[in-house]
Design a protein around this motif. Structure first.
Motif, PDB file in Angstrom:
ATOM      1  N   ASN A  62      46.735  55.575  43.388  1.00 20.04           N
ATOM      2  CA  ASN A  62      45.462  55.632  42.663  1.00 20.04           C
ATOM      3  C   ASN A  62      45.491  54.751  41.423  1.00 20.04           C
ATOM      4  O   ASN A  62      44.514  54.075  41.094  1.00 20.04           O
ATOM      5  CB  ASN A  62      45.117  57.079  42.291  1.00 20.04           C
ATOM      6  CG  ASN A  62      44.486  57.829  43.441  1.00 20.04           C
ATOM      7  OD1 ASN A  62      43.628  57.298  44.138  1.00 20.04           O
ATOM      8  ND2 ASN A  62      44.905  59.057  43.656  1.00 20.04           N
ATOM      9  N   SER A  63      46.623  54.747  40.721  1.00 23.70           N
ATOM     10  CA  SER A  63      46.773  53.924  39.524  1.00 23.70           C
ATOM     11  C   SER A  63      46.693  52.434  39.877  1.00 23.70           C
ATOM     12  O   SER A  63      46.026  51.656  39.192  1.00 23.70           O
ATOM     13  CB  SER A  63      48.114  54.254  38.849  1.00 23.70           C
ATOM     14  OG  SER A  63      48.390  53.340  37.824  1.00 23.70           O
ATOM     15  N   ILE A  64      47.363  52.053  40.947  1.00 24.03           N
ATOM     16  CA  ILE A  64      47.338  50.641  41.379  1.00 24.03           C
ATOM     17  C   ILE A  64      45.924  50.250  41.803  1.00 24.03           C
ATOM     18  O   ILE A  64      45.451  49.155  41.484  1.00 24.03           O
ATOM     19  CB  ILE A  64      48.357  50.416  42.522  1.00 24.03           C
ATOM     20  CG1 ILE A  64      49.778  50.520  41.964  1.00 24.03           C
ATOM     21  CG2 ILE A  64      48.142  49.070  43.196  1.00 24.03           C
ATOM     22  CD1 ILE A  64      50.868  50.519  43.027  1.00 24.03           C
ATOM     23  N   ARG A  65      45.234  51.146  42.499  1.00 24.53           N
ATOM     24  CA  ARG A  65      43.858  50.857  42.923  1.00 24.53           C
ATOM     25  C   ARG A  65      42.970  50.597  41.707  1.00 24.53           C
ATOM     26  O   ARG A  65      42.168  49.657  41.706  1.00 24.53           O
ATOM     27  CB  ARG A  65      43.306  52.020  43.749  1.00 24.53           C
ATOM     28  CG  ARG A  65      41.903  51.751  44.285  1.00 24.53           C
ATOM     29  CD  ARG A  65      41.447  52.847  45.246  1.00 24.53           C
ATOM     30  NE  ARG A  65      40.206  52.466  45.886  1.00 24.53           N
ATOM     31  CZ  ARG A  65      38.999  52.720  45.401  1.00 24.53           C
ATOM     32  NH1 ARG A  65      38.875  53.373  44.257  1.00 24.53           N
ATOM     33  NH2 ARG A  65      37.916  52.335  46.052  1.00 24.53           N
ATOM     34  N   LYS A  66      43.129  51.404  40.674  1.00 18.23           N
ATOM     35  CA  LYS A  66      42.332  51.206  39.451  1.00 18.23           C
ATOM     36  C   LYS A  66      42.621  49.839  38.838  1.00 18.23           C
ATOM     37  O   LYS A  66      41.715  49.159  38.361  1.00 18.23           O
ATOM     38  CB  LYS A  66      42.622  52.315  38.433  1.00 18.23           C
ATOM     39  CG  LYS A  66      41.956  53.619  38.769  1.00 18.23           C
ATOM     40  CD  LYS A  66      42.267  54.684  37.733  1.00 18.23           C
ATOM     41  CE  LYS A  66      41.742  56.032  38.201  1.00 18.23           C
ATOM     42  NZ  LYS A  66      42.258  57.139  37.430  1.00 18.23           N
ATOM     43  N   ARG A  67      43.896  49.442  38.839  1.00 16.05           N
ATOM     44  CA  ARG A  67      44.266  48.119  38.298  1.00 16.05           C
ATOM     45  C   ARG A  67      43.579  46.999  39.074  1.00 16.05           C
ATOM     46  O   ARG A  67      43.054  46.046  38.491  1.00 16.05           O
ATOM     47  CB  ARG A  67      45.785  47.921  38.349  1.00 16.05           C
ATOM     48  CG  ARG A  67      46.549  48.716  37.319  1.00 16.05           C
ATOM     49  CD  ARG A  67      48.058  48.624  37.448  1.00 16.05           C
ATOM     50  NE  ARG A  67      48.579  47.318  37.783  1.00 16.05           N
ATOM     51  CZ  ARG A  67      49.746  47.111  38.391  1.00 16.05           C
ATOM     52  NH1 ARG A  67      50.511  48.127  38.737  1.00 16.05           N
ATOM     53  NH2 ARG A  67      50.145  45.894  38.654  1.00 16.05           N
ATOM     54  N   ILE A  68      43.591  47.113  40.397  1.00 12.57           N
ATOM     55  CA  ILE A  68      42.988  46.061  41.235  1.00 12.57           C
ATOM     56  C   ILE A  68      41.479  46.042  41.045  1.00 12.57           C
ATOM     57  O   ILE A  68      40.881  44.972  40.891  1.00 12.57           O
ATOM     58  CB  ILE A  68      43.375  46.267  42.718  1.00 12.57           C
ATOM     59  CG1 ILE A  68      44.880  46.029  42.885  1.00 12.57           C
ATOM     60  CG2 ILE A  68      42.576  45.336  43.626  1.00 12.57           C
ATOM     61  CD1 ILE A  68      45.437  46.474  44.212  1.00 12.57           C
ATOM     62  N   LEU A  69      40.848  47.205  41.024  1.00 12.03           N
ATOM     63  CA  LEU A  69      39.409  47.267  40.788  1.00 12.03           C
ATOM     64  C   LEU A  69      39.063  46.742  39.397  1.00 12.03           C
ATOM     65  O   LEU A  69      37.968  46.235  39.178  1.00 12.03           O
ATOM     66  CB  LEU A  69      38.885  48.689  40.973  1.00 12.03           C
ATOM     67  CG  LEU A  69      38.935  49.236  42.407  1.00 12.03           C
ATOM     68  CD1 LEU A  69      38.488  50.692  42.440  1.00 12.03           C
ATOM     69  CD2 LEU A  69      38.104  48.393  43.354  1.00 12.03           C
ATOM     70  N   GLY A  70      40.023  46.847  38.488  1.00  9.44           N
ATOM     71  CA  GLY A  70      39.830  46.349  37.127  1.00  9.44           C
ATOM     72  C   GLY A  70      40.065  44.851  36.992  1.00  9.44           C
ATOM     73  O   GLY A  70      39.904  44.295  35.911  1.00  9.44           O
ATOM     74  N   GLY A  71      40.464  44.194  38.086  1.00 11.41           N
ATOM     75  CA  GLY A  71      40.603  42.746  38.038  1.00 11.41           C
ATOM     76  C   GLY A  71      41.972  42.193  38.378  1.00 11.41           C
ATOM     77  O   GLY A  71      42.126  40.979  38.502  1.00 11.41           O
ATOM     78  N   ASP A  72      42.992  43.047  38.502  1.00 17.04           N
ATOM     79  CA  ASP A  72      44.316  42.537  38.890  1.00 17.04           C
ATOM     80  C   ASP A  72      44.244  41.946  40.293  1.00 17.04           C
ATOM     81  O   ASP A  72      43.512  42.435  41.152  1.00 17.04           O
ATOM     82  CB  ASP A  72      45.370  43.650  38.863  1.00 17.04           C
ATOM     83  CG  ASP A  72      45.852  43.971  37.459  1.00 17.04           C
ATOM     84  OD1 ASP A  72      45.309  43.396  36.488  1.00 17.04           O
ATOM     85  OD2 ASP A  72      46.779  44.795  37.334  1.00 17.04           O
ATOM     86  N   ASP A  73      45.007  40.886  40.520  1.00 19.91           N
ATOM     87  CA  ASP A  73      45.034  40.211  41.809  1.00 19.91           C
ATOM     88  C   ASP A  73      45.797  41.050  42.845  1.00 19.91           C
ATOM     89  O   ASP A  73      46.956  41.412  42.629  1.00 19.91           O
ATOM     90  CB  ASP A  73      45.688  38.833  41.656  1.00 19.91           C
ATOM     91  CG  ASP A  73      45.719  38.079  42.958  1.00 19.91           C
ATOM     92  OD1 ASP A  73      46.806  37.972  43.560  1.00 19.91           O
ATOM     93  OD2 ASP A  73      44.645  37.610  43.379  1.00 19.91           O
ATOM     94  N   PHE A  74      45.154  41.361  43.961  1.00 16.93           N
ATOM     95  CA  PHE A  74      45.744  42.207  44.990  1.00 16.93           C
ATOM     96  C   PHE A  74      47.081  41.640  45.458  1.00 16.93           C
ATOM     97  O   PHE A  74      48.074  42.369  45.561  1.00 16.93           O
ATOM     98  CB  PHE A  74      44.780  42.338  46.183  1.00 16.93           C
ATOM     99  CG  PHE A  74      45.173  43.414  47.171  1.00 16.93           C
ATOM    100  CD1 PHE A  74      44.553  44.641  47.145  1.00 16.93           C
ATOM    101  CD2 PHE A  74      46.158  43.190  48.129  1.00 16.93           C
ATOM    102  CE1 PHE A  74      44.900  45.639  48.045  1.00 16.93           C
ATOM    103  CE2 PHE A  74      46.521  44.174  49.033  1.00 16.93           C
ATOM    104  CZ  PHE A  74      45.886  45.403  48.990  1.00 16.93           C
TER     105      PHE A  74
END
Length: 179
Positions: A62-74
């Motif tokens: 869930n934490s990683i998903r939030k990072r990606i939705l926040g703009g981190d490159d998948f």
């Protein structure tokens, strides 16, 4: 038999009917994923990483998903975080696959997503997956027609063989076989 199969005429309506009934067979998804493994799962532990409990793995996903939705490159996150080291090194890339090639919960999620979407964490026996669909395609009837004909023509040849056998008149001569 080969001659009957090659010459079998399959009506367009039958090809269309087969296509409509088996359309999902011609559907593919191109996707990548990030796997957060769980303790006791079939995947070996990633060297240098601690195996997580189910709850901890879900929280991390869930934490990683939030990072990606926040703009981190998948792809960058997959290289660093994924416990699937094979795909992780390639940014989580799984290539293109069709139904029946992935574990059921993963497959169901992947085929339900639109290109660009990031799934909620999906639980499988391997742990929790974050899936990003890059492309979702279905072959058209014209593209699938050669495959469909390859499936229908042998059955048509079998029917022709059965019809020939049913219509054949067998005449046994007692004179040939003796008294």
């Amino acid at each position: 038999f080969q001659k009957l199969e090659d010459g079998a005429a399959i009506p367009d309506a039958q090809v269309q009917g087969y296509y409509d009934a088996h359309k999902t067979d011609y559907e593919t998804v191109t996707a990548r994923h990030i796997l957060i493994g769980v303790k006791g799962g079939p995947m070996p532990a990633t060297p240098g990483k601690k195996q997580l409990s189910d709850a901890a793995a879900l929280a991390k996903a869930n934490s990683i998903r939030k990072r990606i939705l926040g703009g981190d490159d998948f792809a960058k996150v997959a290289k660093k975080e994924s416990d699937d080291t094979g795909s992780g090194e390639n940014g989580g890339d799984l290539g293109t696959f069709k139904k029946g090639m992935m574990v059921p919960p993963f497959e169901a999620a992947a085929f339900s997503l639109k290109p660009g979407d990031i799934s909620e964490p999906v639980k499988s026996q391997f742990g929790y997956h974050l899936i990003q669909v890059q492309a979702h395609a279905t072959k058209t009837l014209e593209e699938a027609k050669p495959d469909i004909l390859a499936k229908l023509k042998p059955a048509a040849a079998q029917q022709a063989m059965a019809a020939m056998a049913d219509n054949a008149k067998i005449d046994l001569s007692d004179a040939y076989f003796g008294p």
